[in-house]
Write a protein that holds these residues in place. Structure first.
Motif, PDB file in Angstrom:
ATOM      1  N   ALA A 220       0.939  -1.136  -0.563  1.00 36.96           N
ATOM      2  CA  ALA A 220       0.223  -0.166   0.212  1.00 36.96           C
ATOM      3  C   ALA A 220       0.990   1.095  -0.321  1.00 36.96           C
ATOM      4  N   GLU A 221       2.220   1.420   0.854  1.00 33.07           N
ATOM      5  CA  GLU A 221       2.514   2.530   1.077  1.00 33.07           C
ATOM      6  C   GLU A 221       3.378   2.539  -0.666  1.00 33.07           C
ATOM      7  N   TRP A 222       3.696   1.482  -0.712  1.00 30.59           N
ATOM      8  CA  TRP A 222       4.616   1.518  -2.628  1.00 30.59           C
ATOM      9  C   TRP A 222       3.310   1.832  -3.442  1.00 30.59           C
ATOM     10  N   LEU A 223       2.559   1.731  -3.969  1.00 31.48           N
ATOM     11  CA  LEU A 223       1.046   2.232  -4.261  1.00 31.48           C
ATOM     12  C   LEU A 223       1.167   3.261  -4.046  1.00 31.48           C
ATOM     13  N   ASP A 224       1.449   4.508  -2.896  1.00 31.57           N
ATOM     14  CA  ASP A 224       1.021   6.168  -3.039  1.00 31.57           C
ATOM     15  C   ASP A 224       2.202   6.041  -3.469  1.00 31.57           C
ATOM     16  N   ALA A 225       3.224   5.865  -4.147  1.00 31.51           N
ATOM     17  CA  ALA A 225       4.475   6.905  -4.514  1.00 31.51           C
ATOM     18  C   ALA A 225       4.027   6.434  -6.307  1.00 31.51           C
ATOM     19  N   PRO A 226       5.003   7.304  -6.672  1.00 30.53           N
ATOM     20  CA  PRO A 226       4.872   6.816  -8.410  1.00 30.53           C
ATOM     21  C   PRO A 226       5.363   5.782  -8.523  1.00 30.53           C
ATOM     22  N   PRO A 227       4.861   4.154  -9.792  1.00 26.07           N
ATOM     23  CA  PRO A 227       5.933   3.171  -9.808  1.00 26.07           C
ATOM     24  C   PRO A 227       7.417   3.527 -10.080  1.00 26.07           C
ATOM     25  N   ALA A 228       8.414   2.259  -9.396  1.00 24.28           N
ATOM     26  CA  ALA A 228       9.951   2.252  -9.383  1.00 24.28           C
ATOM     27  C   ALA A 228      10.003   1.092  -9.520  1.00 24.28           C
ATOM     28  N   ASP A 229      11.644   0.844  -9.344  1.00 27.46           N
ATOM     29  CA  ASP A 229      11.944  -0.378  -9.641  1.00 27.46           C
ATOM     30  C   ASP A 229      12.168  -0.450  -7.885  1.00 27.46           C
ATOM     31  N   ARG A 230      11.883  -2.054  -7.675  1.00 25.33           N
ATOM     32  CA  ARG A 230      11.914  -2.354  -6.223  1.00 25.33           C
ATOM     33  C   ARG A 230      12.462  -3.701  -6.070  1.00 25.33           C
ATOM     34  N   THR A 231      13.850  -3.897  -7.243  1.00 31.34           N
ATOM     35  CA  THR A 231      14.208  -4.841  -7.171  1.00 31.34           C
ATOM     36  C   THR A 231      14.296  -5.057  -5.638  1.00 31.34           C
ATOM     37  N   ARG A 232      15.237  -4.078  -4.885  1.00 30.44           N
ATOM     38  CA  ARG A 232      16.000  -4.327  -3.455  1.00 30.44           C
ATOM     39  C   ARG A 232      15.207  -4.392  -3.219  1.00 30.44           C
TER      40      ARG A 232
END
Length: 247
Positions: A220-232
């Motif tokens: 949910a926190e990730w989706l609050d921000a623009p898409p980004a590479d979350r590889t690490r």
């Protein structure tokens, strides 16, 4: 209870605490900080995060810091008017080290879906010392193989980077493998962690349902921000001593 009635009730309670504090030689009651947090709760109500008149709890430090918690409309714990996401929890622990165990308590409650249940009464109260981690169940090779193959399928599809940092949590009935995607999505056992998939995972792996809920909060926190590479992003994000992830 409406907002003004709630404020009046809180003011009466605050007055009693000030009187008790003065008589015991305690530091002055942090009226300015309480006022700031009231405004934060009003903004949370206006933003639709919580119901007007929702019950709130207040915890105080001797240096005038305040932690106030409530349960929002979605069932997520709110702290000082904000959703208690991992980044908010880390910031609060830095800002209020005396109340860091309290922040962690409510963060754990949120992951387990318990809201404010079992929280100490208002005021500064010690929490019970944390117990050691539960015995870690063995990882079934077949279950691990299925989860790994599902993750490799995401790599082949280009959604997840080769060598992405993973959280691996063993269960009595299988295993939970979570990775961050190149598209900003959080994948668990080969699928995006939507609400429907989370419900299925909690049913299949009931003993680690709180871990699934914790991952939902991160997503949910990730989706609050623009898409980004979350590889690490999940490498080092987990502090669970029962987690087998690559940290």
């Amino acid at each position: 209870m409406g907002r003004e009635a709630k404020r009046a009730k809180q003011a009466r309670r605050d007055k009693r605490k000030r009187a008790a504090g003065d008589s015991a030689g305690m530091p002055p009651f942090p009226e300015a900080e309480i006022e700031r947090i009231w405004h934060a709760w009003n903004r949370a109500i206006a933003a639709g995060l919580m119901e007007d008149g929702a019950e709130t709890k207040y915890h105080f430090t001797p240096d005038g810091k305040v932690l106030s918690v409530a349960v929002g409309k979605s069932g997520q714990v709110l702290a000082n008017g904000e959703r208690l996401t991992p980044s908010v929890a880390e910031r609060l622990r830095r800002e209020m080290p005396f109340l860091a165990p309290m922040v962690t308590f409510y963060e754990s409650n949120q992951g387990a879906g318990r809201g404010l249940e079992g929280g100490p009464a208002d005021g500064v109260m010690p929490l019970a010392p944390p117990c050691g981690p539960d015995a870690m169940p063995p990882v079934a090779p077949a279950a691990m193989g299925r989860a790994q193959e599902a993750t490799h399928a995401l790599v082949r599809a280009g959604k997840v980077a080769e060598g992405a940092g993973a959280m691996v949590v063993p269960s009595q009935r299988g295993v939970l493998v979570a990775v961050g995607g190149r598209d900003g999505e959080l994948y668990a056992n080969g699928k995006a962690l939507t609400e429907a998939w989370a419900v299925r995972l909690r049913a299949d792996l009931p003993d680690i349902a709180s871990d699934v809920a914790r991952l939902q909060v991160i997503r949910a926190e990730w989706l609050d921000a623009p898409p980004a590479d979350r590889t690490r992003d999940l490498a080092g994000a987990c502090t669970d001593p029962n987690c087998l992830g690559v940290h």
